[in-house]
Design a protein around this motif. Structure first.
Motif, PDB file in Angstrom:
ATOM      1  N   GLU A 239       0.677  -1.133  -0.064  1.00 14.93           N
ATOM      2  CA  GLU A 239      -0.044   0.001   0.133  1.00 14.93           C
ATOM      3  C   GLU A 239       0.831   1.342   0.009  1.00 14.93           C
ATOM      4  O   GLU A 239       0.827   2.037  -0.854  1.00 14.93           O
ATOM      5  CB  GLU A 239      -0.771  -0.018   1.373  1.00 14.93           C
ATOM      6  CG  GLU A 239      -1.841   0.950   1.178  1.00 14.93           C
ATOM      7  CD  GLU A 239      -2.556   1.335   2.607  1.00 14.93           C
ATOM      8  OE1 GLU A 239      -3.463   2.000   2.742  1.00 14.93           O
ATOM      9  OE2 GLU A 239      -1.988   0.870   3.709  1.00 14.93           O
ATOM     10  N   ILE A 240       1.781   1.176   0.919  1.00 14.27           N
ATOM     11  CA  ILE A 240       3.058   2.342   0.876  1.00 14.27           C
ATOM     12  C   ILE A 240       3.587   2.782  -0.305  1.00 14.27           C
ATOM     13  O   ILE A 240       3.455   3.788  -0.720  1.00 14.27           O
ATOM     14  CB  ILE A 240       3.757   2.048   2.046  1.00 14.27           C
ATOM     15  CG1 ILE A 240       3.233   1.993   3.498  1.00 14.27           C
ATOM     16  CG2 ILE A 240       4.898   3.063   2.035  1.00 14.27           C
ATOM     17  CD1 ILE A 240       3.771   2.547   4.531  1.00 14.27           C
ATOM     18  N   LEU A 241       4.014   1.333  -0.816  1.00 16.82           N
ATOM     19  CA  LEU A 241       4.694   1.697  -2.466  1.00 16.82           C
ATOM     20  C   LEU A 241       3.739   2.223  -3.367  1.00 16.82           C
ATOM     21  O   LEU A 241       4.088   3.407  -3.822  1.00 16.82           O
ATOM     22  CB  LEU A 241       5.090   0.586  -2.740  1.00 16.82           C
ATOM     23  CG  LEU A 241       5.903   0.274  -4.157  1.00 16.82           C
ATOM     24  CD1 LEU A 241       7.342   0.993  -3.810  1.00 16.82           C
ATOM     25  CD2 LEU A 241       6.165  -0.903  -4.715  1.00 16.82           C
ATOM     26  N   LYS A 242       2.611   1.947  -3.350  1.00 19.79           N
ATOM     27  CA  LYS A 242       1.646   2.323  -4.245  1.00 19.79           C
ATOM     28  C   LYS A 242       1.297   3.947  -4.057  1.00 19.79           C
ATOM     29  O   LYS A 242       1.394   4.970  -5.022  1.00 19.79           O
ATOM     30  CB  LYS A 242       0.176   1.776  -4.518  1.00 19.79           C
ATOM     31  CG  LYS A 242      -0.168   0.798  -5.546  1.00 19.79           C
ATOM     32  CD  LYS A 242      -1.488   0.492  -5.838  1.00 19.79           C
ATOM     33  CE  LYS A 242      -1.640  -0.677  -4.915  1.00 19.79           C
ATOM     34  NZ  LYS A 242      -3.172  -1.045  -4.892  1.00 19.79           N
ATOM     35  N   TYR A 243       1.271   4.161  -2.858  1.00 23.48           N
ATOM     36  CA  TYR A 243       0.863   5.417  -2.573  1.00 23.48           C
ATOM     37  C   TYR A 243       1.961   6.458  -2.727  1.00 23.48           C
ATOM     38  O   TYR A 243       1.791   7.378  -3.182  1.00 23.48           O
ATOM     39  CB  TYR A 243       0.423   5.650  -0.760  1.00 23.48           C
ATOM     40  CG  TYR A 243       0.509   6.671  -0.375  1.00 23.48           C
ATOM     41  CD1 TYR A 243      -0.654   7.373  -0.470  1.00 23.48           C
ATOM     42  CD2 TYR A 243       1.580   7.213   0.287  1.00 23.48           C
ATOM     43  CE1 TYR A 243      -0.861   8.637   0.066  1.00 23.48           C
ATOM     44  CE2 TYR A 243       1.572   8.472   1.084  1.00 23.48           C
ATOM     45  CZ  TYR A 243       0.491   9.265   0.925  1.00 23.48           C
ATOM     46  OH  TYR A 243       0.256  10.498   1.407  1.00 23.48           O
TER      47      TYR A 243
END
Lengths: 330, 320, 305
Positions: free
Chosen positions: B2-6
């Protein structure tokens, strides 16, 4: 009027707010007692000093503005007014607890329900982490929260208002306090939830034999839950009566007005509800006489000049020169 | 995940900002910047020589092509060579950035930590004499110029008392590090403390007034527990934001003064020299990299929000 | 048509209380009363007033005119003739510090006025047309200017303007408007949903008339406070920029005096440094105290006092 059975005795309590420039007396000579397992209601419009009274009992008056200037507050014989803060801290949450009006903001948003509840139990009961967790779970189940185990790991914002208030009640009673102060516990909730929450408080009160001070402006709530009632106006106690007497024979003209303003369901025709005319005077500019005189239909010049003292009238006590039903109807 | 996409989405959002910063620095420093043609020419040049040098420098290219070249330099971290020393700009930065970080880190951390501590103290005693003393001193601290503090501290500790060196950075082990870092640290803490204390006090006072603080008191929590769990943990978002966004300010502006005044060979000194000598490749690199740092901080900041506040989900973070 | 100003305080209180207090006390006069009662703020105002009179005197040529005159004695100690002694060139340090007061006020006033106007303009447009392209553009510009280090930005402007003496002012104005704009934007967004704006819209006023005649005047309290804050920031920045060689180009300023003194203090000549930093500190402190009181007076909730 000392009462040996009383758990909480409040005697001639006075609270003032302000600084060098001027003080306002927010609570003026309030006295009452509550026995274990009984419920005392404190009723009045907003700003009449009922919340201040409860904060004074808890030792939570906002500093440095607010302070107790006279009177005594005894919890099972221990004088609370002027007790050092570190001793007060051991009493708060353990021997007496308080629940507040705003369930939405009363819990710390950045900790889970479980963490906040365990912190209270661990602090006062000295339980281990695991035992505290178990107590928290048990209390949540007791106040009827479904899926209590899961709720422990949730944050306050994930719960509804009624749910949060129940968490507050669970937390307040988790150390089996002898006194519970509930400051408008149902005002912010919708009607069905209100009834459930009051029912919870009553059930737990029966189980633990807790004394309850219920602060409210809702006479309906008073009728359902209280044994005795104190009516406050402008920081003063205008009437104090057993609940039946208060509703069947209100003595003070203000109480009378409040009761007449309760909507009755079985009226045949739609009629306008009577209202108490006018508004509460400013606490910094109180009149010399009866503070209700300006709004009272029965007031005379005497009422404007002299302050009525609290006097016994049947089972009630009332501070009024012209109480209701004092003499036969003219 | 999630953090990467964000992060990727945020990075994309940072592109207009990067373009803006680079465009402004390009227009000001390159397009309207000093004309270097004459420096590269011999005396009495012919028109052909002039034209040749100008095309070498790219001055004959249209605006957007030159801006594109500038962006390419930035993207490949290829800033060319310093005008004054002839050293590769990347080499200069590699050498000086660690010095600056070592120089500023203690003062930065102390300034924040002490600011929070004083803010907590004042907020807890709000309205009392402790609060008034702390806020009063903060205003005094805010009224002293950074430059004046640096001069006075250097004079006091270096010249009058003679405890610490006046200039330079001869650091090879911990004692020598402490020897050189102390006075600059004291100066930067002194300057930061007034502003920090005031800001943190205001934030913490607001948190002190929350209902859950009253609840905690009603359940017998101790002052330390309340300050930590109810006040500090709830104020983490403004605290983190302020801390994060102070970083570029301190790294560039703070180091500029301290390093040039104490003669410490860090980024600030390099930048100062570049300003005074008009060394464009260095300035371009510093401005460009600061903008990149800003975008990076924006992203990290938002991720930290999520960490400190359970109510925030990365999907819909709004940065003020 | 004049509409009620700033009295609308959205929230529970506004619904329960009449908008106009009995007796017609306006919020401005209440704020004024609070400000008058704030002793530190009044002390600050007194300091600022003294400095302003000094600056006016320099403008009118009453004093400080001899700041550039060189004399015989260099490094003279303070004496009845030279209150704060003399410089290496025999110039009177007191006269230089006095003359620099004018420089400081010129910079402070120009920068504060221009950046406040710019901030009000951009903030108002961006707030009124929130979430449109105009708003996006202003926010983008603000973001860009906020992410360029201030001193580098001044250096870049100085390059671009090729040593123009106004480079410093322009750079300050170009960076200092952003905070004002952000605050005004927030306030305008809040104000534009209120009844008096709806009313103005209903009678068909042009959006720009509504914005600048009826909304922007209601942000005056923000602009006032911001102007004082920017004033302080400008004179503090001048000192550092002058030290970096990017500041005042001709004349004299506290920054130039401090820059000169950096080499002198090592040799034991303190008067230049003490005079300039003392004057600077007093004026900045005065302004800070006043700005603080002003902010509290206009927004009593702010500091919780």
């Amino acid at each position: 009027m000392s009462n040996n059975d009383a758990l909480l005795e409040v005697e001639n309590l006075c609270v003032e707010f302000g600084d060098r420039r001027g003080a306002v007396r927010a609570v003026d000579r309030i006295s009452f007692e509550v026995e274990p397992g009984r419920t005392l209601g404190i009723v009045g419009e907003s700003g009449c000093g009922k919340s201040t009274t409860s904060l004074a009992i808890m030792g939570l008056l906002p500093r440095p503005a607010g302070r107790i200037t006279a009177g005594a507050i005894r919890l099972s014989g221990t004088e609370l007014a002027g007790l050092p803060e570190n001793r007060m801290r051991r009493i708060r949450g353990a021997e007496m607890s308080m629940i507040f009006q705003e369930p939405m903001t009363a819990l710390n948003p950045v900790y889970t329900i479980g963490a906040q509840m365990s912190a209270v139990v661990r602090r006062h009961a000295g339980l281990s982490r695991r035992a505290a967790r178990r107590r928290a779970l048990e209390m949540l189940e007791r106040v009827g929260i479904p899926l209590a185990q899961r709720r422990l790991a949730e944050y306050p914002h994930e719960l509804s208002g009624g749910m949060r208030q129940r968490v507050m009640i669970a937390m307040a009673l988790s150390c089996r306090p002898r006194l519970l102060i509930a400051d408008e516990p149902t005002t912010a909730l919708d009607v069905t939830t209100q009834a459930q929450v009051l029912e919870q408080i009553k059930a737990l009160q029966r189980d633990f034999d807790t004394a309850v001070v219920l602060i409210t402006h809702d006479l309906g709530v008073v009728a359902e839950t209280c044994d005795e009632v104190v009516v406050m106006y402008c920081g003063r106690m205008v009437e104090r009566a057993p609940v039946e007497a208060l509703f069947s024979a209100p003595r003070h003209r203000y109480t009378e007005g409040l009761i007449q303003a309760i909507p009755k369901i079985r009226t045949r025709r739609l009629t306008r509800l009577p209202v108490v005319p006018g508004s509460v005077p400013d606490l910094s500019e109180l009149p010399p006489g009866c503070c209700f005189a300006a709004r009272c239909a029965h007031a005379d010049t005497h009422c404007l000049r002299r302050q009525p003292a609290l006097e016994r009238m049947g089972p009630s006590r009332v501070a009024c020169f012209h109480p209701a039903d004092a003499e036969p109807v003219r | 995940m999630e953090i990467l996409k964000y992060t990727l989405r945020k990075l994309a959002g940072g592109i207009p900002l990067l373009l803006g910063v680079t465009l402004v620095s390009f227009v000001l420093m390159v397009y309207f910047g000093p004309d270097k043609t004459w420096e590269l020419l011999s005396k009495n040049p012919t028109a052909e020589e002039i034209a040749q040098v100008r095309s070498q420098l790219g001055y004959d290219q249209p605006f957007w092509v030159r801006y594109g070249n500038y962006l390419r330099e930035l993207a490949t971290l290829e800033f060319g060579y310093s005008d004054s020393t002839g050293e590769r700009v990347t080499t200069i930065l590699q050498r000086t950035v660690p010095v600056t970080l070592a120089l500023l880190a203690p003062g930065f951390v102390l300034g924040i930590v002490l600011g929070i501590a004083l803010g907590l103290l004042a907020a807890w005693h709000r309205g009392g004499w402790i609060d008034r003393a702390v806020t009063g001193l903060a205003v005094v601290g805010m009224s002293v110029s950074f430059l004046v503090v640096i001069i006075a501290f250097q004079l006091l500790f270096g010249v009058v008392l003679g405890w610490f060196p006046v200039r330079g950075w001869n650091v090879h082990d911990l004692p020598s590090y402490l020897h050189y870092v102390t006075v600059p640290t004291l100066a930067s803490v002194f300057v930061a403390l007034g502003y920090n204390t005031r800001f943190f006090r205001a934030v913490l006072v607001e948190e002190m007034a929350r209902d859950h603080v009253r609840t905690a008191r009603a359940f017998g929590a101790s002052p330390v527990e309340i300050l930590r769990k109810n006040v500090l943990m709830n104020a983490m978002i403004p605290i983190v934001t302020r801390t994060m966004f102070s970083i570029p300010l301190v790294v560039i502006s703070g180091s500029l003064l301290i390093e040039s005044y104490f003669g410490i060979p860090g980024v600030g000194k390099v930048t100062y020299d570049a300003i005074t000598s008009g060394d464009q490749p260095v300035l371009k690199a510093v401005i460009g990299l600061t903008a990149v740092m800003f975008v990076g901080i924006l992203i990290v900041n938002d991720i930290l929000y999520k960490f400190f506040d359970p109510r925030i989900s990365l999907g819909r973070t709004a940065l003020q | 048509m004049s509409l009620p100003v700033h009295d609308i305080n959205p929230g529970a209180d506004a619904r329960l209380q009449p908008v106009r207090r009995p007796g017609g006390i306006s919020p401005w006069s209440r704020a004024f009363d609070r400000l008058i009662g704030d002793r530190p703020a009044m002390a600050g105002l007194a300091i600022v007033t003294v400095f302003f009179v000094i600056a006016l005197g320099v403008w009118f040529g009453w004093w400080g005119g001899k700041w550039a005159e060189t004399g015989d004695g260099q490094w003279l100690p303070p004496s009845p003739e030279h209150w704060l002694g003399t410089t290496i060139l025999g110039q009177d340090i007191f006269a230089r510090a006095i003359f620099s007061t004018r420089t400081a006020f010129e910079i402070g006033l120009v920068v504060a006025a221009a950046s406040t106007l710019l901030g009000a303009l951009f903030g108002a447009l961006s707030g009124y047309f929130a979430h449109t392209a105009i708003d996006g553009l202003v926010l983008w510009l603000k973001g860009v200017l906020d992410s360029i280090p201030f001193y580098l930005f001044v250096a870049a402007i100085a390059f671009a303007l090729d040593g123009n003496p106004w480079a410093m002012h322009i750079a300050m104005i170009a960076t200092f408007w952003t905070t004002t704009a952000r605050l005004v934007r927030g306030e305008v967004i809040k104000l534009k949903s209120l009844e008096f704006v709806e009313a103005a819209r209903a009678i068909g006023l042009h959006p720009l008339v509504i914005l600048f005649r009826h909304i922007v005047p209601n942000t005056l309290h923000i602009l006032l406070v911001q102007a004082t804050i920017v004033f302080v920031a400008a004179i503090k920045s001048e000192v550092i920029l002058s030290f970096l060689g990017l500041g005042v180009q001709d004349g004299v300023s506290w920054g130039l005096m401090i820059a000169e003194s950096t080499s002198e203090v090592i040799a034991g000549h303190y008067m230049n440094f003490i005079a300039a930093s003392g004057f600077l500190f007093a004026l900045v402190m005065g302004f800070n105290l006043f700005a603080d009181g002003l902010q509290d007076a206009l927004d009593p909730k702010r500091s919780g006092r």
